[in-house]
Design an enzyme around this catalytic site. Sequence first.
Site, PDB file in Angstrom:
ATOM      1  N   ASP A 102     -52.473  -3.333 -26.712  1.00 17.36           N
ATOM      2  CA  ASP A 102     -52.976  -3.751 -25.364  1.00 17.36           C
ATOM      3  C   ASP A 102     -53.753  -2.306 -24.596  1.00 17.36           C
ATOM      4  OD1 ASP A 102     -52.914  -4.880 -22.772  1.00 17.36           O
ATOM      5  OD2 ASP A 102     -51.375  -3.589 -21.791  1.00 17.36           O
ATOM      6  N   ASP A 149     -54.408  -1.485 -20.849  1.00 18.56           N
ATOM      7  CA  ASP A 149     -54.032  -0.972 -19.575  1.00 18.56           C
ATOM      8  C   ASP A 149     -52.423  -0.717 -19.807  1.00 18.56           C
ATOM      9  OD1 ASP A 149     -56.728  -0.898 -18.145  1.00 18.56           O
ATOM     10  OD2 ASP A 149     -56.252  -3.077 -18.216  1.00 18.56           O
TER      11      ASP A 149
END
Length: 318
Positions: free
Chosen positions: A82, A84
Amino acid sequence: MASMAFGLSLATLSSTNPLHSHKKTTSISNLKSHQSTLPSSLLGTKVLISKTQRPIIRTRHSQVTCSVASSSSTLPSALLFDCDGVLVDTEKDGHRISFNETFKEKELGVTWDVDLYGELLKIGGGKERMTAYFNKTGWPEKAPKSEEERKAFIASLHKRKTELFMALIEKKLLPLRPGVAKLIDQALAEGVKVAVCSTSNEKAVSAIVSFLLGPERAEKIQIFAGDVVPRKKPDPAIYVLAANTLNVDPSSCVVVEDSGIGLAAAKAAGMKCIVTKSGYTADEDFQNADAVFDFIGDPPEEQFDLAFCRSLLKQYVS
């Protein structure tokens, strides 16, 4: 306008599948603090790491190591990150600030404070986040009335927000989280495919990868982001797309996530998932994770490495 009290429910805010209820992780499964290595009997089991008792990679005295090298275990086919909260802890002082600057420029009279934004993060995607917020609290006077015009309005806000966010990244005001570059380098050196799978705008994700990881790494990392899939996390679509595009078996992939919705997406795609908790997600329920850490880490505070990712896949070796 002063920031609003804003109680959110997933049923109100998101058209995606509901999340699991959140409970604090309070235990370490199958680990004992006096062990100096991780027994082979524990490979493939969940490892829940608390802040007060967390394993590290290098064995020293009575510390537990989570680096399990085994010539009989297989490397992951792909390591999927991922963006953020995993590559960079961007949410509070990056995306939130950029949203607020956009609202101020457009004179919308809206401010998202730290707590409110934490609730809004339960919705994957910035455009979806703004739409849900305005649907709940009322649309600004300057917003158009028709649904189609509102979609265009939201898109224009998000475009400006992305420009402001990218400026922060280009100035390198937000650093990589500890251990990210190390783990990516280990994977690339072993021929493991690396990709970033995010609900954020593709340009914003590309900026993080290019400016913070550098062009040499960036050219080897594939990005799946934003509207590349019609449904955002917790829907598994982005991880399914990544596996199909990279031509790898989902069961041979290891995902690094930081949130409950990301974990749900990875597990629904049939992948192993390690959680590295971030500022907004520390108290979420990660019961279904294969391992939970505070961060990846660099020596001497390294918490896991590629060898540990490899160990999670041992059960798939015939």
